[in-house]
Scaffold this motif. Structure first.
Motif, PDB file in Angstrom:
ATOM      1  N   GLU A 108       3.639 -10.927  -8.559  1.00 42.21           N
ATOM      2  CA  GLU A 108       3.196 -12.308  -8.413  1.00 42.21           C
ATOM      3  C   GLU A 108       1.745 -12.422  -8.859  1.00 42.21           C
ATOM      4  N   VAL A 109       1.434 -13.474  -9.607  1.00 43.50           N
ATOM      5  CA  VAL A 109       0.061 -13.738 -10.022  1.00 43.50           C
ATOM      6  C   VAL A 109      -0.701 -14.263  -8.809  1.00 43.50           C
ATOM      7  N   THR A 110      -1.823 -13.583  -8.479  1.00 43.74           N
ATOM      8  CA  THR A 110      -2.612 -13.990  -7.314  1.00 43.74           C
ATOM      9  C   THR A 110      -3.992 -14.527  -7.681  1.00 43.74           C
ATOM     10  N   ALA A 111      -4.471 -14.241  -8.904  1.00 42.61           N
ATOM     11  CA  ALA A 111      -5.773 -14.739  -9.352  1.00 42.61           C
ATOM     12  C   ALA A 111      -5.825 -14.675 -10.879  1.00 42.61           C
ATOM     13  N   ILE A 112      -6.648 -15.559 -11.460  1.00 41.58           N
ATOM     14  CA  ILE A 112      -6.794 -15.612 -12.919  1.00 41.58           C
ATOM     15  C   ILE A 112      -8.260 -15.885 -13.236  1.00 41.58           C
ATOM     16  N   ASP A 113      -8.802 -15.166 -14.228  1.00 43.85           N
ATOM     17  CA  ASP A 113     -10.108 -15.532 -14.760  1.00 43.85           C
ATOM     18  C   ASP A 113     -10.017 -15.460 -16.285  1.00 43.85           C
ATOM     19  N   ASP A 114     -11.135 -15.556 -16.973  1.00 48.87           N
ATOM     20  CA  ASP A 114     -11.110 -15.604 -18.443  1.00 48.87           C
ATOM     21  C   ASP A 114     -10.575 -14.328 -19.074  1.00 48.87           C
ATOM     22  N   GLN A 115     -10.758 -13.180 -18.415  1.00 48.09           N
ATOM     23  CA  GLN A 115     -10.370 -11.909 -19.008  1.00 48.09           C
ATOM     24  C   GLN A 115      -9.136 -11.267 -18.363  1.00 48.09           C
ATOM     25  N   PHE A 116      -8.931 -11.509 -17.063  1.00 52.14           N
ATOM     26  CA  PHE A 116      -7.892 -10.781 -16.335  1.00 52.14           C
ATOM     27  C   PHE A 116      -6.967 -11.695 -15.542  1.00 52.14           C
ATOM     28  N   VAL A 117      -5.753 -11.195 -15.369  1.00 52.72           N
ATOM     29  CA  VAL A 117      -4.776 -11.812 -14.473  1.00 52.72           C
ATOM     30  C   VAL A 117      -4.525 -10.782 -13.376  1.00 52.72           C
ATOM     31  N   THR A 118      -4.733 -11.156 -12.117  1.00 52.41           N
ATOM     32  CA  THR A 118      -4.471 -10.247 -11.008  1.00 52.41           C
ATOM     33  C   THR A 118      -3.037 -10.460 -10.553  1.00 52.41           C
ATOM     34  N   VAL A 119      -2.285  -9.348 -10.502  1.00 46.17           N
ATOM     35  CA  VAL A 119      -0.889  -9.404 -10.064  1.00 46.17           C
ATOM     36  C   VAL A 119      -0.703  -8.506  -8.850  1.00 46.17           C
ATOM     37  N   ASP A 120       0.222  -8.919  -7.977  1.00 44.31           N
ATOM     38  CA  ASP A 120       0.518  -8.179  -6.743  1.00 44.31           C
ATOM     39  C   ASP A 120       1.993  -7.811  -6.755  1.00 44.31           C
ATOM     40  N   GLY A 121       2.265  -6.509  -6.704  1.00 42.13           N
ATOM     41  CA  GLY A 121       3.643  -6.012  -6.711  1.00 42.13           C
ATOM     42  C   GLY A 121       4.194  -5.739  -5.325  1.00 42.13           C
ATOM     43  N   ASN A 122       3.432  -6.043  -4.268  1.00 46.10           N
ATOM     44  CA  ASN A 122       3.931  -5.872  -2.905  1.00 46.10           C
ATOM     45  C   ASN A 122       5.006  -6.915  -2.612  1.00 46.10           C
ATOM     46  N   HIS A 123       5.936  -6.573  -1.727  1.00 43.27           N
ATOM     47  CA  HIS A 123       6.905  -7.565  -1.260  1.00 43.27           C
ATOM     48  C   HIS A 123       6.111  -8.671  -0.569  1.00 43.27           C
ATOM     49  N   PRO A 124       6.527  -9.945  -0.717  1.00 44.51           N
ATOM     50  CA  PRO A 124       5.785 -11.033  -0.076  1.00 44.51           C
ATOM     51  C   PRO A 124       5.623 -10.873   1.440  1.00 44.51           C
ATOM     52  N   LEU A 125       6.513 -10.132   2.098  1.00 43.18           N
ATOM     53  CA  LEU A 125       6.415  -9.935   3.548  1.00 43.18           C
ATOM     54  C   LEU A 125       5.813  -8.578   3.928  1.00 43.18           C
ATOM     55  N   ALA A 126       5.288  -7.843   2.942  1.00 36.97           N
ATOM     56  CA  ALA A 126       4.613  -6.577   3.251  1.00 36.97           C
ATOM     57  C   ALA A 126       3.457  -6.851   4.201  1.00 36.97           C
ATOM     58  N   GLY A 127       3.311  -6.000   5.199  1.00 39.42           N
ATOM     59  CA  GLY A 127       2.241  -6.139   6.183  1.00 39.42           C
ATOM     60  C   GLY A 127       2.554  -7.103   7.311  1.00 39.42           C
ATOM     61  N   SER A 128       3.711  -7.752   7.262  1.00 34.58           N
ATOM     62  CA  SER A 128       4.069  -8.749   8.271  1.00 34.58           C
ATOM     63  C   SER A 128       4.928  -8.154   9.383  1.00 34.58           C
ATOM     64  N   THR A 129       4.613  -8.559  10.616  1.00 32.13           N
ATOM     65  CA  THR A 129       5.483  -8.271  11.752  1.00 32.13           C
ATOM     66  C   THR A 129       6.520  -9.381  11.789  1.00 32.13           C
ATOM     67  N   LEU A 130       7.795  -9.009  11.905  1.00 31.66           N
ATOM     68  CA  LEU A 130       8.903  -9.966  11.853  1.00 31.66           C
ATOM     69  C   LEU A 130       9.542 -10.095  13.228  1.00 31.66           C
ATOM     70  N   ASN A 131       9.731 -11.325  13.678  1.00 29.29           N
ATOM     71  CA  ASN A 131      10.323 -11.609  14.985  1.00 29.29           C
ATOM     72  C   ASN A 131      11.691 -12.255  14.773  1.00 29.29           C
ATOM     73  N   PHE A 132      12.733 -11.515  15.113  1.00 34.53           N
ATOM     74  CA  PHE A 132      14.108 -11.949  14.877  1.00 34.53           C
ATOM     75  C   PHE A 132      14.769 -12.443  16.150  1.00 34.53           C
ATOM     76  N   SER A 133      15.530 -13.523  16.023  1.00 32.51           N
ATOM     77  CA  SER A 133      16.500 -13.971  17.019  1.00 32.51           C
ATOM     78  C   SER A 133      17.852 -13.842  16.323  1.00 32.51           C
ATOM     79  N   VAL A 134      18.763 -13.072  16.923  1.00 35.86           N
ATOM     80  CA  VAL A 134      20.013 -12.740  16.244  1.00 35.86           C
ATOM     81  C   VAL A 134      21.195 -12.942  17.181  1.00 35.86           C
ATOM     82  N   GLU A 135      22.309 -13.413  16.619  1.00 40.11           N
ATOM     83  CA  GLU A 135      23.586 -13.467  17.318  1.00 40.11           C
ATOM     84  C   GLU A 135      24.609 -12.741  16.464  1.00 40.11           C
ATOM     85  N   VAL A 136      25.313 -11.796  17.057  1.00 39.34           N
ATOM     86  CA  VAL A 136      26.366 -11.059  16.347  1.00 39.34           C
ATOM     87  C   VAL A 136      27.621 -11.931  16.365  1.00 39.34           C
ATOM     88  N   ILE A 137      28.097 -12.298  15.200  1.00 35.20           N
ATOM     89  CA  ILE A 137      29.246 -13.183  15.060  1.00 35.20           C
ATOM     90  C   ILE A 137      30.547 -12.388  14.967  1.00 35.20           C
TER      91      ILE A 137
END
Length: 160
Positions: A108-137
């Motif tokens: 994903e492109v995260t920043a742009i300037d005249d010479q460089f494009v900064t890209v991030d290859g991490n998953h968008p949820l990398a570093g995130s704690t996830l809180n799930f509510s689940v029902e087994v169907i």
């Protein structure tokens, strides 16, 4: 039937971040179908579901280590703008497929300037704690084909 390795599991879920913001939900949709023990879902949720049965409900928190991993700074790179030849309008938030030694990888492109494009290859949820509510169907036996392919087929699963 209990959730264990090689079982097909159907769940309804809601997942939020630590700020309580909704990330995703199956509400109003078909249940999510996955093949247990094949890393079709994040490992922390799979561990929490082990041994559960149809009708069980649970709340579980999944750490980044058992979710989408920690943010890896080496996955953020500045790429010379000329490597984006033929693309007239590059914007923050755009996604591109980068060719790596391990094959194609989404960035994903995260920043742009005249010479460089900064890209991030991490998953968008990398570093995130996830809180799930689940029902087994539903929990059922997997077919030989599902086991061989490593994922669920049919409604809620993979269509070939």
């Amino acid at each position: 039937m209990q959730i264990e390795h090689k079982k097909v599991v159907y769940i309804h879920y809601t997942v939020k971040n630590d700020a309580g913001e909704l990330i995703d939900s199956s509400e109003g949709k078909d249940p999510l179908a996955y093949l247990h023990g094949y890393r079709n879902i994040v490992v922390g949720l799979e561990k929490a579901l082990e041994g559960k049965t149809t009708g069980d409900k649970l709340e579980t928190t999944v750490s980044p280590e058992e979710g989408y991993g920690e943010v890896q700074e080496e996955m953020v790179q500045q790429v010379p703008r000329e490597q984006f030849q033929g693309i007239d309008n590059i914007e923050v938030g755009m996604h591109f497929e980068a060719q790596t030694e391990q094959g194609p990888h989404l960035v994903e492109v995260t920043a742009i300037d005249d010479q460089f494009v900064t890209v991030d290859g991490n998953h968008p949820l990398a570093g995130s704690t996830l809180n799930f509510s689940v029902e087994v169907i539903e929990v059922r036996e997997a077919t030989e084909e599902e086991i061989a392919h490593g994922h669920v087929h049919g409604v809620g699963g993979h269509e070939h």
